[in-house]
Design a protein around this motif. Sequence first.
Motif, PDB file in Angstrom:
ATOM      1  N   LYS A 398       0.815  -1.317  -0.019  1.00 42.85           N
ATOM      2  CA  LYS A 398      -0.199   0.096   0.044  1.00 42.85           C
ATOM      3  C   LYS A 398       0.832   1.248   0.073  1.00 42.85           C
ATOM      4  CE  LYS A 398      -3.876  -1.780   2.470  1.00 42.85           C
ATOM      5  NZ  LYS A 398      -4.558  -1.960   3.695  1.00 42.85           N
ATOM      6  N   ASN A 399       1.703   1.286   0.705  1.00 41.21           N
ATOM      7  CA  ASN A 399       2.927   2.437   0.990  1.00 41.21           C
ATOM      8  C   ASN A 399       3.349   2.986  -0.439  1.00 41.21           C
ATOM      9  OD1 ASN A 399       2.088   2.697   3.492  1.00 41.21           O
ATOM     10  ND2 ASN A 399       3.710   1.378   4.228  1.00 41.21           N
ATOM     11  N   LEU A 402       0.813   4.025  -2.867  1.00 36.16           N
ATOM     12  CA  LEU A 402       0.262   5.295  -2.627  1.00 36.16           C
ATOM     13  C   LEU A 402       1.508   6.582  -2.605  1.00 36.16           C
ATOM     14  CD1 LEU A 402      -1.761   4.733   0.734  1.00 36.16           C
ATOM     15  CD2 LEU A 402      -2.633   5.663  -1.705  1.00 36.16           C
ATOM     16  N   LYS A 406       0.561   9.651  -4.900  1.00 35.07           N
ATOM     17  CA  LYS A 406      -0.083  10.952  -4.165  1.00 35.07           C
ATOM     18  C   LYS A 406       0.180  12.279  -4.554  1.00 35.07           C
ATOM     19  CE  LYS A 406       4.058  11.000  -0.612  1.00 35.07           C
ATOM     20  NZ  LYS A 406       4.171  10.805   0.711  1.00 35.07           N
ATOM     21  N   LEU A 414      -7.283  10.475  -3.439  1.00 31.79           N
ATOM     22  CA  LEU A 414      -6.467   9.622  -2.394  1.00 31.79           C
ATOM     23  C   LEU A 414      -7.403   8.624  -1.360  1.00 31.79           C
ATOM     24  CD1 LEU A 414      -3.231  11.397  -1.537  1.00 31.79           C
ATOM     25  CD2 LEU A 414      -3.314   9.346  -2.786  1.00 31.79           C
ATOM     26  N   LYS A 418      -7.081   4.829  -1.046  1.00 33.11           N
ATOM     27  CA  LYS A 418      -6.640   4.082   0.014  1.00 33.11           C
ATOM     28  C   LYS A 418      -7.822   3.008   0.312  1.00 33.11           C
ATOM     29  CE  LYS A 418      -4.213   7.744   2.155  1.00 33.11           C
ATOM     30  NZ  LYS A 418      -4.245   8.912   3.154  1.00 33.11           N
ATOM     31  N   GLU A 419      -9.281   3.232   0.183  1.00 36.95           N
ATOM     32  CA  GLU A 419     -10.119   2.543   0.609  1.00 36.95           C
ATOM     33  C   GLU A 419      -9.990   1.231  -0.323  1.00 36.95           C
ATOM     34  OE1 GLU A 419     -12.518   0.287   2.320  1.00 36.95           O
ATOM     35  OE2 GLU A 419     -12.198   2.371   3.192  1.00 36.95           O
ATOM     36  N   GLU A 422      -8.147  -1.474   0.561  1.00 38.24           N
ATOM     37  CA  GLU A 422      -8.715  -2.564   1.626  1.00 38.24           C
ATOM     38  C   GLU A 422      -9.216  -3.619   1.028  1.00 38.24           C
ATOM     39  OE1 GLU A 422      -8.015  -1.952   4.873  1.00 38.24           O
ATOM     40  OE2 GLU A 422      -6.946   0.029   4.197  1.00 38.24           O
TER      41      GLU A 422
END
Length: 584
Positions: A398-399, A402, A406, A414, A418-419, A422
């Motif tokens: 994820k990091n 993003l 970003k 964003l 991010k969701e 998940e």
Amino acid sequence: MERLQAESLGSTRYLFFTGKGGVGKTTTACAIGTSLADSGKNVLLVSTDPASNLQDVFEQEIGQTATAIASVSGLHAINLDPEEAAETYRNSVVGPYRGLLPEDAIANMEEQLSGACTTEIAAFDEFSHLLTDKPVAETYDFVLFDTAPTGHTLRLLQLPLAWSSFLETSDHGASCLGPLSGLEAKKELYQEALHTLSDREQTSLILVARPDTSSLKEAERAGHELQEIGIVNQTLIVNGLFERSTEDETAVQLEQGQQKALEAMPAFFTDKQRYYLPLFGFHLTGMDSLRRLWEEETIPPADAEKERPPLELPSLSTIVEKLAPLEKGVFMTMGKGGVGKTTVAASVAMGLVKKGLRVHLTTTDPANHLSYAGLTPEMKDKLKISSIDPKQVVADYKNKVLADVKQELSEEELAYIKEDLESPCTEEIAVFQAFAEVVEQADDEFVIIDTAPTGHTLLLLDSAGSYEKEVERSSGSVNKAVSHLLPRLRNPLETFVAVVTLPEATPVLEAERLQEDLKRASIQPQWWVINQSLYGSGTKDPVLQGRSASEYKWIHKVNTELAERAVLIPWKPAGAAAASIQSV
């Protein structure tokens, strides 16, 4: 914790039942719906579970419109087909682009919309109509939903970006849900449904679990997710609590294991209303049996089970005997959570080591619970164990994603990314990348892996180089191991897949869907492993003998209809299951 009574639940109009596959959601919902109807209420029971067996429980056909249950005045049921709903949803989204975009682009869109999350979006569309339909509210005192949406799906639908054109134009890799342009017209409908879900005066969430650690943890996770978005009126039902009446060894071990799990119940449930239902030794199908749910007797009638020819299935050691002459390769266990993939993988690894072969066992569960009893120092030298921490690899993935996007996106965009990260596919992708590094080592040894991505994820990653693009975006280069992995998985001479299941309706039906999913990705499982079978345990306890008899149908189905080869592992308590690794 008190026993669930027929009148225990009924303070809100809408009741959503949720829990991992096979915990008894359908049976519990049917029994409560029947009880409410018997008390003079008008009740609608709705299932969107792909493994639903409503028609078996009520012993009649149930369609996609409200069907009157012949033997229960005031009870109607709907058996919605989530796959059909998802297909309709896919066509509504992809249809406008047919003839305008290249075929490979259309194929990629269709695969984006073939995952579990899309099926759930389509199911929520059906929920929404029932939650907001005035004639339904005027007709029925209670509406029971057999399967609730996940917190991830509901959070996604609450984001403003889910209604924007960003989803149609973004190339930032929505990992699971794909283009959601079809949602804009449903905005008001979904918002009204979400409001009803979070209204504790209207809606109750019933968390159903078995009295075992993994099931209770799954219920806790679902409860947390849904509580975060405002669904706070929650109740826990622990289904299948065994109260032994004999000194049968299996009965003693099962009771002790369940009590241990309940003593370690997550603190999350401390302030929740908690009930239990006992373990019954008979099929809860047909109205007579279903109404017996509220009675004290759990032992099946003497004439409940007819005599059947015995089933003879080989043991897990058969897999070891078939693999050993090959001296190298990849062995993977696949299946839903809680079926025992890790224990099966570890058992096969130990068996191969005892044959003098080099083995690398890599697992998403901590490896240090394995006992090395029975292994000589020389054997231990041939076994390497590595553990992949899903939380860590997912966080890293994820990091990286993003960090790359970003600078280009607004805060709102964003938030959507991010969701979307998940979604279940994200974990599969991240763990898959970590496994790829290990599989590359299989040139001179066996690599044993205790989990793998679904066929949908494999196709998604393979489609138009999607996976390579994901890796390029997150790391700047395509890893050689990743490029090699998918063809390797499809080669039956290099990779050997075992589908692990339990001998019960929902786990078998879920495993059947998994196998079909894998076949779409050109991966054919060579084995099915039927785990934790009371049929194979030799128990003499009357309740457990009844459960054993109920397994027969599903063991027979796997052995004769679904599996190229099937093996059977008798039921053992959790600790003994780990110890039995040494006996393979």
